[in-house]
Design a protein around this motif. Structure first.
Motif, short mmCIF file in Angstrom:
data_model
loop_
_atom_site.label_atom_id
_atom_site.label_comp_id
_atom_site.label_asym_id
_atom_site.label_seq_id
_atom_site.Cartn_x
_atom_site.Cartn_y
_atom_site.Cartn_z
N THR A 107 0.82 -1.21 0.00
CA THR A 107 0.00 0.00 0.00
C THR A 107 0.85 1.26 0.00
O THR A 107 2.05 1.21 0.28
N PHE A 108 0.20 2.36 -0.32
CA PHE A 108 0.81 3.67 -0.14
C PHE A 108 -0.26 4.59 0.44
O PHE A 108 -1.42 4.19 0.57
N VAL A 109 0.12 5.78 0.78
CA VAL A 109 -0.82 6.72 1.38
C VAL A 109 -0.94 7.95 0.49
O VAL A 109 0.05 8.42 -0.07
N GLY A 110 -2.18 8.41 0.33
CA GLY A 110 -2.41 9.61 -0.48
C GLY A 110 -2.52 10.82 0.41
O GLY A 110 -1.60 11.12 1.16
N ASN A 111 -3.66 11.49 0.37
CA ASN A 111 -3.86 12.71 1.16
C ASN A 111 -4.40 12.43 2.56
O ASN A 111 -4.32 13.30 3.42
N GLY A 114 -3.05 7.71 7.17
CA GLY A 114 -3.37 6.38 7.67
C GLY A 114 -4.27 5.55 6.78
O GLY A 114 -4.50 4.38 7.08
N LEU A 115 -4.82 6.12 5.72
CA LEU A 115 -5.74 5.37 4.85
C LEU A 115 -4.94 4.66 3.76
O LEU A 115 -4.34 5.31 2.90
N PRO A 116 -4.90 3.32 3.79
CA PRO A 116 -4.06 2.60 2.82
C PRO A 116 -4.67 2.58 1.42
O PRO A 116 -5.87 2.32 1.25
N LEU A 117 -3.86 2.85 0.42
CA LEU A 117 -4.25 2.73 -0.99
C LEU A 117 -3.45 1.56 -1.57
O LEU A 117 -2.27 1.40 -1.28
N VAL A 118 -4.11 0.76 -2.39
CA VAL A 118 -3.56 -0.53 -2.81
C VAL A 118 -2.70 -0.39 -4.07
O VAL A 118 -3.20 0.04 -5.13
N ILE A 119 -1.46 -0.78 -3.96
CA ILE A 119 -0.57 -0.83 -5.12
C ILE A 119 -1.03 -1.95 -6.05
O ILE A 119 -1.48 -3.00 -5.60
N GLY A 120 -0.97 -1.70 -7.35
CA GLY A 120 -1.47 -2.66 -8.33
C GLY A 120 -2.84 -2.29 -8.85
O GLY A 120 -3.41 -2.97 -9.70
N CYS A 121 -3.38 -1.19 -8.30
CA CYS A 121 -4.65 -0.68 -8.82
C CYS A 121 -4.38 0.37 -9.88
O CYS A 121 -3.27 0.88 -10.04
N ALA A 122 -5.45 0.71 -10.62
CA ALA A 122 -5.35 1.69 -11.69
C ALA A 122 -5.82 3.07 -11.25
O ALA A 122 -5.44 4.08 -11.84
N GLY A 123 -6.66 3.11 -10.22
CA GLY A 123 -7.19 4.37 -9.73
C GLY A 123 -7.56 4.26 -8.27
O GLY A 123 -7.75 3.15 -7.75
N TRP A 124 -7.66 5.41 -7.64
CA TRP A 124 -7.93 5.46 -6.19
C TRP A 124 -8.80 6.68 -5.90
O TRP A 124 -8.52 7.78 -6.37
N LEU A 125 -9.83 6.47 -5.11
CA LEU A 125 -10.72 7.55 -4.67
C LEU A 125 -10.71 7.57 -3.14
O LEU A 125 -11.17 6.61 -2.51
#
Lengths: 190, 190
Positions: A107-111, A114-125
């Protein structure tokens, strides 16, 4: 796989386009150091600008507890490269395990801290729940405002998808482990 | 094109599968001898059995008037064969014309008297609005129960899609006349 340099911000007014074609999503959430991930096909845009989304989060899920506690979640738009993890994320509970670790999901973090965003995805909301107790209780339906949006610039840029490689296509879920890849693009002239 | 003999009932418990993969829909409605059709991408299943759906119907549309008057609508799942009509149905208003006539769209009737179902679609969900005034007013969001479901048995049968011909594929809408066809099916083993 996504690299950090390919994660580019998406104009909020165009954020609905990450979800408009009806792909399956991964819902990520976190609360007090716990985190979880579930698959959700029942997600859709609800407004353009400011962008809103609607998503069904079953009352029996661990994700539901985390979202009700934090008021936050992310919709991650997975690609075919991680279809196996999408199915697995939708088939086990995060109450007794950290699915990210079990499934080898990074995972990585956007704005949102603490909210994980999944690596390997094409988009994140990244989404903030608009509390609507009646909908949540009666229909398991959550309405949220999109506070930040991101895309893998190899797959989505300038408000448009461009699926060049088979493993980059987004997914549509049917049932019983059966998916459709997002297929051929074509344009109709008015 | 659909022929009447290929329109087969879909078990209500499996009706969500017509919508689960996120296809664009055509919303048909009728009231007092008037009828209309609009395109809607923002539609999703909301429950399995009895099946419910959620769909966004903008307050400025003629369809909204008809649905608020009748409490009824149908979600038609169009195929690539009628993509041109889908775009056109989403680009003009039915206030001043009968879009079915203008666009050369033929209809049939299922279980709901007077509710037109669009020939050339792969599936049909007849829906009865569950009145939720707050959602309708604040979010243009309608929640409805599916009272009957049908599918073209050439394209959907026994709870599964089978898109054999290019023109039979369902559609996913992006923006500006750009669609994706539902693409390759594949199965992931748990």
């Amino acid at each position: 796989m996504t690299t950090a340099t390919r994660v580019q911000p998406v104009d909020l007014a165009k954020a609905y386009r990450l979800l408009n074609h009806g792909p399956v999503t991964l819902v990520s959430s976190a609360l007090h150091g716990q985190r979880n991930l579930m698959a959700a096909s029942w997600a859709m845009p609800l407004d353009f600008d400011p962008p809103k989304v609607a998503v069904v989060i079953d009352r029996n899920t661990y994700t539901r507890e985390l979202i009700e506690g934090s008021g936050l979640f992310a919709l991650n738009i997975p690609t075919r490269a991680i279809a196996t993890q999408v199915l697995a994320a939708g088939s086990c509970s995060g109450r007794t395990q950290d699915k990210f670790a079990t499934l080898g999901i990074e995972t990585f973090v956007g704005n949102t801290e603490g909210l994980p965003l999944v690596i390997g995805c094409a988009g994140w909301l990244e989404c903030r729940v608009l509390p609507e107790s009646h909908n949540q209780q009666r229909y398991d339906l959550f309405i949220a405002e999109v506070t930040a949006a991101w895309a893998d610039s190899d797959i989505f840029s300038n408000g448009h998808w461009h699926f060049d490689q088979e493993q980059q296509h987004t997914l549509h879920y049917m049932a019983g482990g059966e998916f459709f890849a997002t297929g051929e693009a074509f344009k109709v002239m008015p």
